[in-house]
Design a protein around this motif. Structure first.
Motif, PDB file in Angstrom:
ATOM      1  N   LEU A  15       6.757 117.145  12.864  1.00  0.00           N
ATOM      2  CA  LEU A  15       5.779 116.717  11.857  1.00  0.00           C
ATOM      3  C   LEU A  15       6.403 115.750  10.843  1.00  0.00           C
ATOM      4  CD1 LEU A  15       3.764 119.999  11.203  1.00  0.00           C
ATOM      5  CD2 LEU A  15       2.901 117.873  12.179  1.00  0.00           C
ATOM      6  N   ALA A  16       7.712 115.820  10.679  1.00  0.00           N
ATOM      7  CA  ALA A  16       8.388 114.897   9.763  1.00  0.00           C
ATOM      8  C   ALA A  16       8.268 113.451  10.260  1.00  0.00           C
ATOM      9  CB  ALA A  16       9.858 115.286   9.620  1.00  0.00           C
ATOM     10  N   PHE A  17       8.043 113.288  11.578  1.00  0.00           N
ATOM     11  CA  PHE A  17       7.902 111.951  12.161  1.00  0.00           C
ATOM     12  C   PHE A  17       6.448 111.590  12.450  1.00  0.00           C
ATOM     13  CE2 PHE A  17      11.976 113.686  13.824  1.00  0.00           C
ATOM     14  CZ  PHE A  17      12.842 112.833  13.156  1.00  0.00           C
ATOM     15  N   ALA A  18       5.516 112.476  12.082  1.00  0.00           N
ATOM     16  CA  ALA A  18       4.143 112.367  12.585  1.00  0.00           C
ATOM     17  C   ALA A  18       3.290 111.310  11.897  1.00  0.00           C
ATOM     18  CB  ALA A  18       3.450 113.729  12.481  1.00  0.00           C
ATOM     19  N   GLY A  19       3.444 111.146  10.636  1.00  0.00           N
ATOM     20  CA  GLY A  19       2.560 110.217   9.936  1.00  0.00           C
ATOM     21  C   GLY A  19       1.166 110.800   9.759  1.00  0.00           C
ATOM     22  N   ASN A  20       0.152 109.959   9.836  1.00  0.00           N
ATOM     23  CA  ASN A  20      -1.219 110.391   9.598  1.00  0.00           C
ATOM     24  C   ASN A  20      -1.723 111.289  10.733  1.00  0.00           C
ATOM     25  OD1 ASN A  20      -1.313 108.836   7.260  1.00  0.00           O
ATOM     26  ND2 ASN A  20      -2.071 107.032   8.352  1.00  0.00           N
ATOM     27  N   LEU A  37       1.635 107.640  29.321  1.00  0.00           N
ATOM     28  CA  LEU A  37       1.815 108.337  28.042  1.00  0.00           C
ATOM     29  C   LEU A  37       2.846 107.596  27.203  1.00  0.00           C
ATOM     30  CD1 LEU A  37       1.051 111.083  26.540  1.00  0.00           C
ATOM     31  CD2 LEU A  37       3.296 111.846  27.297  1.00  0.00           C
ATOM     32  N   SER A  38       2.439 107.153  26.039  1.00  0.00           N
ATOM     33  CA  SER A  38       3.363 106.439  25.161  1.00  0.00           C
ATOM     34  C   SER A  38       3.827 107.295  23.986  1.00  0.00           C
ATOM     35  CB  SER A  38       2.698 105.170  24.618  1.00  0.00           C
ATOM     36  OG  SER A  38       1.515 105.498  23.901  1.00  0.00           O
ATOM     37  N   LYS A  39       3.048 108.348  23.670  1.00  0.00           N
ATOM     38  CA  LYS A  39       3.402 109.237  22.560  1.00  0.00           C
ATOM     39  C   LYS A  39       3.012 110.672  22.911  1.00  0.00           C
ATOM     40  CE  LYS A  39       2.693 105.653  19.039  1.00  0.00           C
ATOM     41  NZ  LYS A  39       1.970 105.252  17.811  1.00  0.00           N
ATOM     42  N   LEU A  40       3.762 111.617  22.349  1.00  0.00           N
ATOM     43  CA  LEU A  40       3.389 113.017  22.463  1.00  0.00           C
ATOM     44  C   LEU A  40       2.205 113.299  21.547  1.00  0.00           C
ATOM     45  CD1 LEU A  40       6.622 115.214  22.394  1.00  0.00           C
ATOM     46  CD2 LEU A  40       4.937 115.059  24.227  1.00  0.00           C
ATOM     47  N   ILE A  41       1.374 114.238  21.950  1.00  0.00           N
ATOM     48  CA  ILE A  41       0.243 114.652  21.121  1.00  0.00           C
ATOM     49  C   ILE A  41       0.513 116.056  20.614  1.00  0.00           C
ATOM     50  CG2 ILE A  41      -2.230 115.107  21.069  1.00  0.00           C
ATOM     51  CD1 ILE A  41      -2.567 113.057  23.276  1.00  0.00           C
ATOM     52  N   LEU A  42       0.531 116.209  19.319  1.00  0.00           N
ATOM     53  CA  LEU A  42       0.714 117.515  18.685  1.00  0.00           C
ATOM     54  C   LEU A  42      -0.628 117.924  18.092  1.00  0.00           C
ATOM     55  CD1 LEU A  42       2.445 119.876  17.693  1.00  0.00           C
ATOM     56  CD2 LEU A  42       3.139 118.459  15.747  1.00  0.00           C
ATOM     57  N   VAL A  43      -1.310 118.840  18.777  1.00  0.00           N
ATOM     58  CA  VAL A  43      -2.645 119.256  18.345  1.00  0.00           C
ATOM     59  C   VAL A  43      -2.499 120.411  17.369  1.00  0.00           C
ATOM     60  CG1 VAL A  43      -4.911 120.046  19.074  1.00  0.00           C
ATOM     61  CG2 VAL A  43      -3.592 118.549  20.570  1.00  0.00           C
ATOM     62  N   THR A  44      -2.897 120.187  16.136  1.00  0.00           N
ATOM     63  CA  THR A  44      -2.749 121.221  15.115  1.00  0.00           C
ATOM     64  C   THR A  44      -3.891 122.229  15.140  1.00  0.00           C
ATOM     65  OG1 THR A  44      -3.772 119.706  13.513  1.00  0.00           O
ATOM     66  CG2 THR A  44      -1.374 119.789  13.572  1.00  0.00           C
ATOM     67  N   SER A  45      -5.087 121.796  15.571  1.00  0.00           N
ATOM     68  CA  SER A  45      -6.211 122.729  15.653  1.00  0.00           C
ATOM     69  C   SER A  45      -7.276 122.183  16.592  1.00  0.00           C
ATOM     70  CB  SER A  45      -6.822 122.966  14.259  1.00  0.00           C
ATOM     71  OG  SER A  45      -7.382 121.772  13.741  1.00  0.00           O
ATOM     72  N   GLY A  46      -8.063 123.111  17.144  1.00  0.00           N
ATOM     73  CA  GLY A  46      -9.148 122.721  18.033  1.00  0.00           C
ATOM     74  C   GLY A  46      -8.956 123.297  19.430  1.00  0.00           C
ATOM     75  N   THR A  47      -9.982 123.158  20.259  1.00  0.00           N
ATOM     76  CA  THR A  47      -9.969 123.669  21.633  1.00  0.00           C
ATOM     77  C   THR A  47     -10.104 122.512  22.610  1.00  0.00           C
ATOM     78  OG1 THR A  47     -10.981 125.758  20.938  1.00  0.00           O
ATOM     79  CG2 THR A  47     -11.119 125.209  23.276  1.00  0.00           C
ATOM     80  N   VAL A  48      -9.264 122.527  23.645  1.00  0.00           N
ATOM     81  CA  VAL A  48      -9.296 121.477  24.658  1.00  0.00           C
ATOM     82  C   VAL A  48      -9.433 122.094  26.042  1.00  0.00           C
ATOM     83  CG1 VAL A  48      -7.924 119.887  23.260  1.00  0.00           C
ATOM     84  CG2 VAL A  48      -6.780 121.399  24.897  1.00  0.00           C
ATOM     85  N   SER A  49      -9.848 121.260  26.997  1.00  0.00           N
ATOM     86  CA  SER A  49      -9.981 121.669  28.390  1.00  0.00           C
ATOM     87  C   SER A  49      -9.194 120.704  29.263  1.00  0.00           C
ATOM     88  CB  SER A  49     -11.459 121.660  28.809  1.00  0.00           C
ATOM     89  OG  SER A  49     -11.605 121.857  30.202  1.00  0.00           O
ATOM     90  N   PHE A  50      -8.576 121.237  30.319  1.00  0.00           N
ATOM     91  CA  PHE A  50      -7.788 120.433  31.249  1.00  0.00           C
ATOM     92  C   PHE A  50      -8.529 120.312  32.575  1.00  0.00           C
ATOM     93  CE2 PHE A  50      -4.937 122.350  28.239  1.00  0.00           C
ATOM     94  CZ  PHE A  50      -3.991 121.379  27.967  1.00  0.00           C
ATOM     95  N   THR A  94      -7.927 118.183  15.699  1.00  0.00           N
ATOM     96  CA  THR A  94      -7.047 117.452  14.785  1.00  0.00           C
ATOM     97  C   THR A  94      -5.665 117.368  15.414  1.00  0.00           C
ATOM     98  OG1 THR A  94      -8.262 118.285  12.857  1.00  0.00           O
ATOM     99  CG2 THR A  94      -6.062 117.387  12.467  1.00  0.00           C
ATOM    100  N   TYR A  95      -5.072 116.179  15.398  1.00  0.00           N
ATOM    101  CA  TYR A  95      -3.790 116.011  16.084  1.00  0.00           C
ATOM    102  C   TYR A  95      -2.940 114.934  15.415  1.00  0.00           C
ATOM    103  CZ  TYR A  95      -5.979 111.884  18.240  1.00  0.00           C
ATOM    104  OH  TYR A  95      -6.613 110.677  18.441  1.00  0.00           O
ATOM    105  N   HIS A  96      -1.663 114.931  15.787  1.00  0.00           N
ATOM    106  CA  HIS A  96      -0.714 113.909  15.366  1.00  0.00           C
ATOM    107  C   HIS A  96      -0.134 113.250  16.613  1.00  0.00           C
ATOM    108  CE1 HIS A  96      -0.444 115.206  11.106  1.00  0.00           C
ATOM    109  NE2 HIS A  96      -0.590 116.415  11.594  1.00  0.00           N
TER     110      HIS A  96
END
Length: 218
Positions: A15-20, A37-50, A94-96
């Motif tokens: 998160l120190a590198f995450a920005g907005n 994929l150019s960046k990792l996705i850090l999902v802080t909240s919410g529900t996703v489906s694969f 919500t994600y970074h």
């Protein structure tokens, strides 16, 4: 459920590198299958489906994941391959976005984070591989019964959440809606499971377990 949610230590450092932070609405696609994929996705909240689409009108749904500081794309970040699955938002998410170079730097500098990440990826891969092999080699009745049993026992830490609709559940078992309904009805008639507002439930766990185990003796 399982550690799809990575270590607090790793998340805090990322998160120190995450920005907005960013937001996606329900039904929006977070990642497309076969997309680089150019960046990792850090999902802080919410529900996703694969989901995985084979291109002939059929697709495999893997399940729902309730995210809480969940990293998505870590496998692709390691093997430099395009995204395996399409990731769709089932709620507001919500994600970074994390530059891959920062994640790799942390893993190289802190072996304990590398080990934790490797264990997490290995657990997810092993369980998904076993489930998919069972779908390939064993009858639909076994797979539905086994899935119901695992959820009732809550003994499978990597298990993604089931879906609330019959059509989506059929796709999760890589079958048609008609076949899914037929097999579920058969299991209900045998007194093994019941339908409920929370999905399929065992009538008796020991009886359902005996049914599942019987396939190893066939």
């Amino acid at each position: 459920m399982f550690q799809y949610h990575f270590s607090t230590n790793l998340v805090e450092q990322l998160l120190a590198f995450a920005g907005n932070s960013f937001q996606h609405s329900k039904k929006e696609v977070l990642i497309h299958q076969d997309e680089p994929l150019s960046k990792l996705i850090l999902v802080t909240s919410g529900t996703v489906s694969f989901s995985y689409d084979v291109g002939n009108g059929r697709r495999l749904l893997l399940g729902q994941l309730d995210c809480n500081n969940t990293l998505i794309g870590e496998i692709e970040a390691l093997n430099h391959q395009p995204c395996i699955y399409t990731v769709t938002c089932l709620s507001d998410v919500t994600y970074h976005l994390i530059e891959l170079k920062y994640w790799r730097k942390l893993l190289l500098e802190q072996p304990e984070l590398s080990l934790y990440t490797a264990q997490t990826i290995a657990a997810k891969f092993t369980e998904n591989q076993k489930i998919n092999l069972d779908k390939l080699l064993l009858p639909l009745s076994y797979n539905i019964a086994k899935d119901c049993l695992l959820r009732a026992e809550n003994s499978n830490p990597t298990l993604l959440r089931a879906y609330s609709t019959v059509s989506a559940e059929a796709e999760r078992f890589a079958t048609t809606e008609r076949a899914y309904r037929r097999v579920v009805s058969e299991l209900v008639e045998k007194g093994l499971i019941v339908r409920s507002n929370e999905g399929l439930k065992p009538v008796d766990i020991d009886t359902l377990e005996a049914f599942v185990d019987s396939f190893a003796q066939a």
